[in-house]
Design an enzyme around this catalytic site. Sequence first.
Site, PDB file in Angstrom:
ATOM      1  N   LYS A  82      -5.886  11.320  -8.905  1.00  9.30           N
ATOM      2  CA  LYS A  82      -5.885  11.749  -7.298  1.00  9.30           C
ATOM      3  C   LYS A  82      -7.284  14.199  -7.518  1.00  9.30           C
ATOM      4  CE  LYS A  82      -2.990  10.479  -4.050  1.00  9.30           C
ATOM      5  NZ  LYS A  82      -2.201   8.711  -5.277  1.00  9.30           N
ATOM      6  N   ARG A 215       7.388   0.367  -4.978  1.00 12.05           N
ATOM      7  CA  ARG A 215       8.936   0.274  -4.742  1.00 12.05           C
ATOM      8  C   ARG A 215       9.277  -1.324  -4.520  1.00 12.05           C
ATOM      9  NH1 ARG A 215       9.676   5.785  -1.542  1.00 12.05           N
ATOM     10  NH2 ARG A 215       7.581   4.935  -0.695  1.00 12.05           N
TER      11      ARG A 215
END
Length: 240
Positions: A82, A215
């Site tokens: 990022k 996840r």
Amino acid sequence: MANYFGRKLQDLAKERNSRLILALDLIGSEGLLTSRKLVKDLREHLVGVKFGYPTILSNQAQKVSEFIAEFSDEVCFIADAKIADVSHVNALIGEILYSNGFDAVIAHGFMGYEGGLDGLSRVAHLKDKGLIVLLSMSNKGAMTMMDNLVDGILGEALKADPSGFVAPATRPEVIKKIRAEIPPIMKIFSPGVGAQGAPPGSALSSGADYEIVGRAIYESADPASSAKSIVRLQREAILK
Ligand code: BMP
């Protein structure tokens, strides 16, 4: 024509009939070992692997490079750094990550092109690597902030001629809007599938090209069957 990253991504997607990018945010050397096992076991279902800051910052660069080298023929590696600085610093961060073996890096787009994305774009093009620009995020707060800026950020990001964009699977309307404004050669990568609530395949139905899932796979009791069932739902979504 797509750059090396774009071609690799497309070839793997075709070969595996999958649009799944595994997000790995596991910490330290133990996290890297777990990540290695996951990539080894799941690679037949994956197009790419996205390493986030938790992985990149808590391991020696050499260890991350060795990991990438081991699987670089089998999956694309994306560095989710990022990046969001001024041009020369962005370019240096890109240089380092590409030299470490990453096929693509993720940068923010809100700095704009001139003196922001331009340096990184030059490095990416020079090295035939991928640059993916984040337009809005999957968390709720981004609705009141980044969503309102998508048009402006996209306009600036297009000047960088990126390989694609990150857009939230949690907000299909944002994906649809971006897809309508960019050429097919530019790909949309959507996080937010699984743990953050978007169903597998839903971002693809809205015009995304790849879904980023973390996840829901690596915290699952059976990561291989979770990855398999996500890919099955993706295939169904693409056929509709
Ligand atoms: P998970 O599937 O575990 O929620 O992980 C999502 C991944 O996508 C994380 O690595 C996160 O950093 C990234 N991500 C996100 O969740 N939303 C965004 O808008 C942009 C991201 O890069």
